[in-house]
Every structure is written in structure tokens, then in C-alpha cells.
Scaffold this active site. Structure first.
Site, PDB file in Angstrom:
ATOM      1  N   GLU A  10      -5.491  -5.475  10.350  1.00  0.00           N
ATOM      2  CA  GLU A  10      -4.526  -4.412  10.605  1.00  0.00           C
ATOM      3  C   GLU A  10      -4.882  -3.700  11.907  1.00  0.00           C
ATOM      4  OE1 GLU A  10      -2.504  -3.031   6.797  1.00  0.00           O
ATOM      5  OE2 GLU A  10      -4.338  -1.898   6.924  1.00  0.00           O
TER       6      GLU A  10
ATOM      7  N   ASN B  48       0.867  -1.185   0.000  1.00  0.00           N
ATOM      8  CA  ASN B  48       0.000   0.000   0.000  1.00  0.00           C
ATOM      9  C   ASN B  48       0.903   1.234   0.000  1.00  0.00           C
ATOM     10  OD1 ASN B  48      -1.843   2.009   0.472  1.00  0.00           O
ATOM     11  ND2 ASN B  48      -2.345   1.378   2.555  1.00  0.00           N
ATOM     12  N   TRP B  49       1.047   1.829  -1.183  1.00  0.00           N
ATOM     13  CA  TRP B  49       1.947   2.983  -1.299  1.00  0.00           C
ATOM     14  C   TRP B  49       1.356   4.244  -0.666  1.00  0.00           C
ATOM     15  CZ3 TRP B  49       4.209   2.937  -7.034  1.00  0.00           C
ATOM     16  CH2 TRP B  49       4.865   1.716  -7.239  1.00  0.00           C
ATOM     17  N   LYS B  50       0.079   4.207  -0.348  1.00  0.00           N
ATOM     18  CA  LYS B  50      -0.635   5.379   0.201  1.00  0.00           C
ATOM     19  C   LYS B  50      -0.436   6.583  -0.726  1.00  0.00           C
ATOM     20  CE  LYS B  50      -0.057   3.410   4.735  1.00  0.00           C
ATOM     21  NZ  LYS B  50      -0.181   3.573   6.166  1.00  0.00           N
TER      22      LYS B  50
ATOM     23  N   GLY C 180       2.022   2.124  10.803  1.00  0.00           N
ATOM     24  CA  GLY C 180       2.916   3.269  10.699  1.00  0.00           C
ATOM     25  C   GLY C 180       3.532   3.686  12.018  1.00  0.00           C
TER      26      GLY C 180
ATOM     27  N   SER D 248       3.231  -2.219  10.477  1.00  0.00           N
ATOM     28  CA  SER D 248       4.679  -2.178  10.732  1.00  0.00           C
ATOM     29  C   SER D 248       5.367  -3.507  10.429  1.00  0.00           C
ATOM     30  CB  SER D 248       4.956  -1.721  12.158  1.00  0.00           C
ATOM     31  OG  SER D 248       4.471  -0.402  12.353  1.00  0.00           O
TER      32      SER D 248
HETATM   33  C1  PEP Z   1      -0.907  -0.030   6.034  1.00  0.00           C
HETATM   34  O1  PEP Z   1      -1.074   1.156   5.901  1.00  0.00           O
HETATM   35  O2  PEP Z   1      -1.726  -0.837   5.559  1.00  0.00           O
HETATM   36  C2  PEP Z   1       0.255  -0.482   6.797  1.00  0.00           C
HETATM   37  C3  PEP Z   1       0.293  -1.723   7.212  1.00  0.00           C
HETATM   38  O3  PEP Z   1       1.236   0.446   7.023  1.00  0.00           O
HETATM   39  P1  PEP Z   1       2.673   0.182   7.730  1.00  0.00           P
HETATM   40  O4  PEP Z   1       3.217  -1.090   7.155  1.00  0.00           O
HETATM   41  O5  PEP Z   1       3.496   1.377   7.358  1.00  0.00           O
HETATM   42  O6  PEP Z   1       2.415   0.054   9.187  1.00  0.00           O
END
Ligand code: PEP
Length: 254
Positions: free
Chosen positions: A168, A10-12, A174, A214
Site C-alpha cells: 500500500e 478495511n472499514w477503518k 485515501g 484508492s
Molecule cells: C487502506 O486504507 O488500506 C486503503 C487502501 O484505503 P483506500 O482504498 O481508501 O485508499
């Protein structure tokens, strides 16, 4: 039954067109076909080009991060599932916690988005997960159960068999704070038990349940070694080709 192993990035809201193209090329050039499906989920403006780049590469697919629930109309700034499908995507992330939090997406809307994605022949990566206060009150299972039942359990078996679930925990996204492998396994097994009760063994055993929060090259192997964890939805670490490839290489060898 052997389930699909999936690592979705997920590049956001990150990367210019050129940066995204370079990242995708690096991933293409340095990953080799194996049993793990890698799904790149960039911002909308990248979708068309990246779909062309991965065309014919069996271990790579492209997904969007969101879609509108209607097919067309006067909704300035929005993008429909049909449009996403038309540029070659096969997945759409639905219900990410950032969309629930910043764009007030609720279960009722997510139900419609799930239907729109499935109706256009793509697979939703449906995100669920609790906030920190919910975990501290030990209510995480009830919360995740309601998220899944409300947005997905109207589907018939055929439609549900296309669903990918991403658990999640919001407190892990994050933050650098990941769920322990035991916490992930406990919730994934719980989610699978809900699917079992509603849809039976065959679908429960074949639904991929990804962990997100993370996930990095140094913790992915431990998390992916859990029996009900079938891969990851990766945010920050999906922006570095080496990290993303390392995470996709972290499944236990049989
Ligand atoms: C996400 O936004 O789906 C995610 C898991 O982010 P991160 O890996 O940066 O925690």
C-alpha cells in the site's frame, strides 16, 4: 501455481453496529461463491456478529484491523489476538500505514503482532509501503524490503506460508491517486523476489500479494490483471456493497 485471490475490505473507524450489519448483509446477499475470497475487516465491535453472519459462507471471512501483541493483562482498551480468534476471525491486518503513522507502530512491535496472530491460528494481512518522499527519492524498494525483512523474515517456512502481504503506497491511500498498474506490478514482483530468495519457489509462488490505495471498481481490473497482483486491500470503496462486490469481480477470467 494458482494463487489465492483475495479482496479485503478495511472499514477503518466507520459504521455503527446497525450500519455494519446492513452492509455485511448486502454483501452476503449480492455476492456469490467463486474463487475470490472476500474478507470483511470492520471495527472490533462488529467482529462477533459478522462472524456469525458469514458462518458457513465459503467466500466470506472476517478479519480485525489490529490486535495487541500480548495475550492478556492490564492494557486498558486493548484487544488480543486470542480474543479476536475466539469470535471467529481468521485474518488480522497488521502494520497498516495509519497505525504506523498515528500509533507509532514500528517493525519491532509489528514482529510481535505477527507472531501473536500466527500463534492464534489466524493469518496476518501484513501492510507495507512507502511515503511519497521515499518514492520521489526512488528509495521505495529499499524501504519495503526493510519493512518485510524486519517484521516477517524471522518466520520459518511453515509460518510464512500463512502470510498475506498488502503493498500500500502511502501516497495512494485515501487520496484518489492510485499507483499505476506498472508501478504496482514492479513492486509486487520485487516483493515476490525477496520471498523467493528467502523461502524458495513454492512459498514465493503461493504468497498472495494484495494492492491497496484508492482501488475502485473503475481501476481494479487493470491492477488485478498484473501477474503478481493477487487482489486488493480496499478502504473507502469497501463501505459500499456494490463497489466492493464489483472490485471482487474484477479479476481476469481464464
Ligand atoms: C487502506 O486504507 O488500506 C486503503 C487502501 O484505503 P483506500 O482504498 O481508501 O485508499
Amino acid at each position: 501455481m494458482k494463487r489465492a485471490q483475495i479482496v479485503a475490505g478495511n472499514w477503518k473507524m466507520n459504521l455503527s453496529f446497525q450500519e455494519g450489519r446492513d452492509l455485511a448483509k448486502e454483501i452476503i446477499n449480492n455476492s456469490s461463491p467463486n474463487e475470490v475470497l472476500m474478507v470483511l475487516c470492520p471495527p472490533f465491535v462488529h467482529l462477533n456478529h459478522l462472524s456469525t453472519l458469514v458462518n458457513g459462507i465459503s467466500h466470506l471471512e472476517i478479519g480485525a484491523q489490529n490486535c495487541h501483541h500480548l495475550s492478556n493483562g492490564a492494557y486498558t482498551g486493548e484487544v488480543s489476538a486470542g480474543m479476536i480468534k475466539s469470535v471467529g476471525c481468521s485474518f488480522v491486518i497488521i502494520g497498516h500505514s495509519e497505525r504506523r503513522e498515528y500509533f507509532a507502530e514500528n517493525d519491532e512491535l509489528l514482529t510481535k503482532k505477527v507472531d501473536a496472530v500466527l500463534g492464534n491460528g489466524m493469518r496476518p494481512i501484513f501492510c507495507c509501503g512507502e511515503k511519497l518522499e521515499t518514492r520521489e527519492a526512488d528509495n521505495q524498494e529499499a524501504l519495503v524490503q526493510s519493512q518485510i525483512e524486519n517484521a516477517l523474515f524471522h518466520l520459518d517456512s511453515e509460518a510464512f506460508s500463512k502470510i498475506v502481504i498488502a503493498y500500500e503506497p502511502v501516497w495512494a491511500i485515501g487520496t484518489g491517486r492510485t499507483a499505476s498498474p506498472e508501478q504496482a506490478q514492479e513492486m509486487h514482483a520485487f516483493i515476490r523476489s525477496l520471498i523467493l530468495k528467502k523461502y524458495g519457489h513454492e512459498i514465493a509462488d503461493s504468497t498472495p500479494i494484495l494492492y491497496g490505495g484508492s482501488c475502485k471498481p473503475d481501476n481494479a481490473a487493470e491492477i488485478f490483471s498484473q501477474p503478481d497482483v493477487d487482489g486488493g486491500l480496499i478502504g473507502g470503496a469497501s463501505l459500499k456493497a456494490n463497489d466492493f462486490i464489483a472490485i471482487a469481480s474484477s479479476f481476469p477470467q481464464h
